[in-house]
Design a protein around this motif. Structure first.
Motif, PDB file in Angstrom:
ATOM      1  N   TYR A   1     -46.654 154.173  55.491  1.00 47.95           N
ATOM      2  CA  TYR A   1     -45.786 153.185  55.411  1.00 47.95           C
ATOM      3  C   TYR A   1     -44.988 153.588  56.654  1.00 47.95           C
TER       4      TYR A   1
ATOM      5  N   PHE B   1     -42.042 151.417  58.567  1.00 50.42           N
ATOM      6  CA  PHE B   1     -40.702 151.801  57.751  1.00 50.42           C
ATOM      7  C   PHE B   1     -40.182 153.248  58.138  1.00 50.42           C
TER       8      PHE B   1
ATOM      9  N   LEU C   1     -37.711 149.043  55.626  1.00 52.47           N
ATOM     10  CA  LEU C   1     -37.757 148.457  57.093  1.00 52.47           C
ATOM     11  C   LEU C   1     -36.593 148.788  57.710  1.00 52.47           C
TER      12      LEU C   1
ATOM     13  N   ASP D   1     -34.065 145.836  57.548  1.00 55.17           N
ATOM     14  CA  ASP D   1     -33.982 145.664  56.048  1.00 55.17           C
ATOM     15  C   ASP D   1     -33.553 146.861  55.352  1.00 55.17           C
TER      16      ASP D   1
ATOM     17  N   LEU E   1     -46.337 143.828  48.098  1.00 50.98           N
ATOM     18  CA  LEU E   1     -45.369 143.789  48.937  1.00 50.98           C
ATOM     19  C   LEU E   1     -45.465 142.340  49.633  1.00 50.98           C
TER      20      LEU E   1
ATOM     21  N   LEU F   1     -43.828 140.668  53.064  1.00 49.66           N
ATOM     22  CA  LEU F   1     -43.046 140.931  54.248  1.00 49.66           C
ATOM     23  C   LEU F   1     -43.053 139.654  55.148  1.00 49.66           C
ATOM     24  N   THR F   2     -42.104 139.823  55.897  1.00 46.76           N
ATOM     25  CA  THR F   2     -41.901 138.601  56.885  1.00 46.76           C
ATOM     26  C   THR F   2     -41.813 139.245  58.349  1.00 46.76           C
ATOM     27  N   THR F   3     -42.393 138.245  59.314  1.00 48.45           N
ATOM     28  CA  THR F   3     -42.472 138.470  60.570  1.00 48.45           C
ATOM     29  C   THR F   3     -41.935 137.475  61.488  1.00 48.45           C
TER      30      THR F   3
ATOM     31  N   LEU G   1     -50.666 143.806  50.460  1.00 44.17           N
ATOM     32  CA  LEU G   1     -49.419 143.649  51.226  1.00 44.17           C
ATOM     33  C   LEU G   1     -49.825 142.299  51.800  1.00 44.17           C
TER      34      LEU G   1
ATOM     35  N   VAL H   1     -47.974 139.377  54.795  1.00 41.56           N
ATOM     36  CA  VAL H   1     -46.840 139.375  55.978  1.00 41.56           C
ATOM     37  C   VAL H   1     -46.978 137.946  56.314  1.00 41.56           C
TER      38      VAL H   1
END
Length: 140
Positions: free
Chosen positions: A22, A28, A46, A49, A85, A87-89, A129, A131
């Motif tokens: 991670y 992270f 992150l 965040d 999880l 996650l955004t990008t 996960l 993204v």
């Protein structure tokens, strides 16, 4: 009134290996790494965040007997323990390439979806996960 989620949790059978994955591979940062009796409280977040951490929890005491912990580890390895999880990008293609360059196994290429572009993979333990580069919904 509830205002935010501060910590989410996923099970990992090896916290040191989870930390390496991670932090070193996904980017992270460690928020807490504290030994509480039989439990290591290990959270990562992150850097963009820090208000939402992920607890990398090893199944075992005090929350689980060894028998239950073994069952949880088996379910995690199968991808059936519910660990997800999302996650955004800003750029799914660039993020995919960066993760691949860091040695992350990525069985999916970025794919156009109704909500944007996304791809999925698993951590070394079986947790899912995803993204996503999300796009705003069209105006009505």
């Amino acid at each position: 009134m509830l205002t935010s989620i501060s910590i989410s949790q996923i099970f990992v059978p090896d916290q040191d290996a989870a930390l390496a994955f991670y932090v070193d591979q996904l980017g992270f940062a460690v928020q807490a790494d504290v030994q509480f009796g039989p439990m290591r409280f290990l959270t990562v977040a992150l850097p963009t965040d820090p208000g939402h951490a992920v607890l990398l929890e090893k199944p075992g005491p005090p929350g689980h007997s060894e028998e239950t912990a073994a069952q949880v580890r088996e379910l995690v390895a199968k991808g059936a323990a519910g660990g997800h999880l999302f996650l955004t990008t800003d750029d799914a293609h660039r993020t995919h390439a960066e993760l691949a360059a860091r040695g992350v196994e990525l069985p999916e290429a970025p794919t156009v979806q109704p909500y944007g572009i996304d791809f999925g993979f698993r951590d070394p333990f079986g947790n899912h996960l995803r993204v996503a580069q999300t796009t705003p919904p069209p105006s009505a």
